[in-house]
Design an enzyme around this catalytic site. Sequence first.
Site, PDB file in Angstrom:
ATOM      1  N   TYR A  77      17.476 102.240  78.175  1.00 56.85           N
ATOM      2  CA  TYR A  77      17.003 100.390  78.054  1.00 56.85           C
ATOM      3  C   TYR A  77      16.651 100.377  76.672  1.00 56.85           C
ATOM      4  O   TYR A  77      17.053  99.019  76.473  1.00 56.85           O
ATOM      5  CB  TYR A  77      15.836 100.316  79.142  1.00 56.85           C
ATOM      6  CG  TYR A  77      16.856 100.731  80.510  1.00 56.85           C
ATOM      7  CD1 TYR A  77      18.017 100.481  81.048  1.00 56.85           C
ATOM      8  CD2 TYR A  77      15.927 101.064  81.674  1.00 56.85           C
ATOM      9  CE1 TYR A  77      18.367 101.055  82.364  1.00 56.85           C
ATOM     10  CE2 TYR A  77      15.916 101.425  83.310  1.00 56.85           C
ATOM     11  CZ  TYR A  77      17.799 101.809  82.790  1.00 56.85           C
ATOM     12  OH  TYR A  77      17.791 102.736  84.094  1.00 56.85           O
ATOM     13  N   GLU A 108      13.813  97.266  87.063  1.00 55.07           N
ATOM     14  CA  GLU A 108      12.565  97.485  86.816  1.00 55.07           C
ATOM     15  C   GLU A 108      12.599  99.358  86.541  1.00 55.07           C
ATOM     16  O   GLU A 108      13.861  99.592  87.254  1.00 55.07           O
ATOM     17  CB  GLU A 108      12.685  97.915  87.996  1.00 55.07           C
ATOM     18  CG  GLU A 108      11.471  96.432  88.720  1.00 55.07           C
ATOM     19  CD  GLU A 108      11.429  96.119  90.209  1.00 55.07           C
ATOM     20  OE1 GLU A 108      12.167  97.050  91.222  1.00 55.07           O
ATOM     21  OE2 GLU A 108      11.259  94.670  90.208  1.00 55.07           O
ATOM     22  N   LEU A 164      20.674 103.081  89.019  1.00 49.17           N
ATOM     23  CA  LEU A 164      22.094 103.691  87.543  1.00 49.17           C
ATOM     24  C   LEU A 164      21.533 105.731  87.797  1.00 49.17           C
ATOM     25  O   LEU A 164      20.238 105.765  88.593  1.00 49.17           O
ATOM     26  CB  LEU A 164      21.194 103.099  86.310  1.00 49.17           C
ATOM     27  CG  LEU A 164      22.348 104.347  85.574  1.00 49.17           C
ATOM     28  CD1 LEU A 164      23.412 103.544  84.682  1.00 49.17           C
ATOM     29  CD2 LEU A 164      21.423 104.014  84.275  1.00 49.17           C
ATOM     30  N   ASN A 216       9.365 107.368  83.421  1.00 47.49           N
ATOM     31  CA  ASN A 216      10.378 107.723  83.664  1.00 47.49           C
ATOM     32  C   ASN A 216      11.452 107.708  81.875  1.00 47.49           C
ATOM     33  O   ASN A 216      12.122 106.318  81.423  1.00 47.49           O
ATOM     34  CB  ASN A 216      11.858 107.000  84.603  1.00 47.49           C
ATOM     35  CG  ASN A 216      13.453 107.793  84.605  1.00 47.49           C
ATOM     36  OD1 ASN A 216      13.533 108.135  83.551  1.00 47.49           O
ATOM     37  ND2 ASN A 216      13.580 107.087  85.577  1.00 47.49           N
TER      38      ASN A 216
HETATM   39  C1  LIG Z   1      18.014 107.894  83.140  1.00 47.74           C
HETATM   40  C2  LIG Z   1      19.784 108.312  83.099  1.00 47.74           C
HETATM   41  C3  LIG Z   1      20.586 107.988  83.948  1.00 47.74           C
HETATM   42  C4  LIG Z   1      20.891 109.059  81.532  1.00 47.74           C
HETATM   43  O1  LIG Z   1      21.878 109.065  81.290  1.00 47.74           O
HETATM   44  P1  LIG Z   1      22.220 109.045  80.132  1.00 47.74           P
HETATM   45  O2  LIG Z   1      23.874 109.177  80.898  1.00 47.74           O
HETATM   46  O3  LIG Z   1      21.883 111.017  80.075  1.00 47.74           O
HETATM   47  O4  LIG Z   1      22.101 109.149  79.600  1.00 47.74           O
HETATM   48  P2  LIG Z   1      23.316 109.312  77.685  1.00 47.74           P
HETATM   49  O5  LIG Z   1      23.234 109.797  77.451  1.00 47.74           O
HETATM   50  O6  LIG Z   1      24.003 107.532  77.404  1.00 47.74           O
HETATM   51  O7  LIG Z   1      21.864 108.231  76.684  1.00 47.74           O
HETATM   52  C5  LIG Z   1      21.347 107.140  76.222  1.00 47.74           C
HETATM   53  C6  LIG Z   1      19.815 106.928  75.837  1.00 47.74           C
HETATM   54  O8  LIG Z   1      18.578 106.822  77.180  1.00 47.74           O
HETATM   55  C7  LIG Z   1      18.217 108.038  76.228  1.00 47.74           C
HETATM   56  N1  LIG Z   1      18.088 109.829  76.523  1.00 47.74           N
HETATM   57  C8  LIG Z   1      18.640 110.274  77.726  1.00 47.74           C
HETATM   58  N2  LIG Z   1      18.424 112.186  77.559  1.00 47.74           N
HETATM   59  C9  LIG Z   1      17.426 112.047  76.859  1.00 47.74           C
HETATM   60  C10 LIG Z   1      16.564 112.821  76.708  1.00 47.74           C
HETATM   61  N3  LIG Z   1      16.187 114.348  77.137  1.00 47.74           N
HETATM   62  N4  LIG Z   1      14.900 112.671  75.971  1.00 47.74           N
HETATM   63  C11 LIG Z   1      14.739 111.713  76.026  1.00 47.74           C
HETATM   64  N5  LIG Z   1      15.276 110.589  75.604  1.00 47.74           N
HETATM   65  C12 LIG Z   1      17.006 110.227  76.089  1.00 47.74           C
HETATM   66  C13 LIG Z   1      18.468 107.815  74.985  1.00 47.74           C
HETATM   67  O9  LIG Z   1      18.000 107.002  73.982  1.00 47.74           O
HETATM   68  C14 LIG Z   1      19.485 108.188  74.919  1.00 47.74           C
HETATM   69  O10 LIG Z   1      19.736 107.418  73.666  1.00 47.74           O
HETATM   70  P3  LIG Z   1      20.337 107.745  72.356  1.00 47.74           P
HETATM   71  O11 LIG Z   1      21.795 109.083  72.430  1.00 47.74           O
HETATM   72  O12 LIG Z   1      20.844 106.972  71.367  1.00 47.74           O
HETATM   73  O13 LIG Z   1      18.722 109.064  71.914  1.00 47.74           O
HETATM   74  C15 LIG Z   1      20.230 109.852  83.507  1.00 47.74           C
HETATM   75  O14 LIG Z   1      19.099 110.550  82.691  1.00 47.74           O
HETATM   76  C16 LIG Z   1      19.280 110.042  85.064  1.00 47.74           C
HETATM   77  O15 LIG Z   1      20.809 109.246  86.053  1.00 47.74           O
HETATM   78  N6  LIG Z   1      17.927 110.188  85.741  1.00 47.74           N
HETATM   79  C17 LIG Z   1      18.281 110.102  86.521  1.00 47.74           C
HETATM   80  C18 LIG Z   1      18.134 108.798  87.463  1.00 47.74           C
HETATM   81  C19 LIG Z   1      17.238 107.900  86.898  1.00 47.74           C
HETATM   82  O16 LIG Z   1      16.077 108.011  86.503  1.00 47.74           O
HETATM   83  N7  LIG Z   1      17.881 106.033  86.884  1.00 47.74           N
HETATM   84  C20 LIG Z   1      17.465 105.723  86.228  1.00 47.74           C
HETATM   85  C21 LIG Z   1      15.970 104.651  86.981  1.00 47.74           C
HETATM   86  S1  LIG Z   1      15.987 103.720  87.082  1.00 47.74           S
END
Ligand SMILES: CC(C)(COP(=O)(O)OP(=O)(O)OC[C@H]1O[C@@H](n2cnc3c(N)ncnc32)[C@H](O)[C@@H]1OP(=O)(O)O)[C@@H](O)C(=O)NCCC(=O)NCCS
Length: 152
Positions: A120, A108, A74, A113
């Site tokens: 999740y 996983e 993801l 992270n």
């Molecule tokens: C992890 C990832 C997919 C999250 O995507 P995103 O679109 O930014 O996430 P969202 O905006 O939908 O936020 C969903 C939740 O993630 C968490 N989150 C998002 N940004 C955050 C931040 N800067 N700090 C802490 N929690 C955060 C929160 O729980 C948030 O829920 P909330 O809005 O109710 O607080 C993105 O950061 C990413 O691509 N990271 C690099 C790749 C990665 O780590 N993939 C997962 C591997 S298992």
Amino acid sequence: MNGSEEIIPCALEHADLLAEMHLRSFPDAAWKAKDISAILIQKTNNGLVYCQDANPVGFILWQEVVGEAEILTLCIDPDFRGLGFSKKIMRRMVEQLYQASVNKVFLEVSEENTIALSLYQTLGFVEITRRSKYYHKFDGTTVDAVVMSVDI
Ligand SMILES: CC(C)(COP(=O)(O)OP(=O)(O)OC[C@H]1O[C@@H](n2cnc3c(N)ncnc32)[C@H](O)[C@@H]1OP(=O)(O)O)[C@@H](O)C(=O)NCCC(=O)NCCS
């Protein structure tokens, strides 16, 4: 953010784009287009692409086997994070899995992270076990994997 948002199924012709996105999110462990094609070609595997104004900005891939699914990867492009896109794409995946009578999802994630762990947990995933020293970092150290699941 203004603009149109759309979630579309991953197709083989997206492989190059998905590989570019994977590299932006996982610079040390990026999957090549041929790796992504090899995943998409399997009947058990599926994916969704998140598009902002018709531009792909993130995607999710998963595998389905006898009523259970496992998330393979993801990622959301760095400039588009924190906008709720991963929550939306995961909720769409869960809807699709529910329609397909899949009742459990596994994944996983590195214990380091914290953002993904928080995502999740927000979506109801709970830790079921840990895999010790599962991820190998470039500095020679290792990190545990947290294995999580949710019932849908
Ligand atoms: C992890 C990832 C997919 C999250 O995507 P995103 O679109 O930014 O996430 P969202 O905006 O939908 O936020 C969903 C939740 O993630 C968490 N989150 C998002 N940004 C955050 C931040 N800067 N700090 C802490 N929690 C955060 C929160 O729980 C948030 O829920 P909330 O809005 O109710 O607080 C993105 O950061 C990413 O691509 N990271 C690099 C790749 C990665 O780590 N993939 C997962 C591997 S298992």
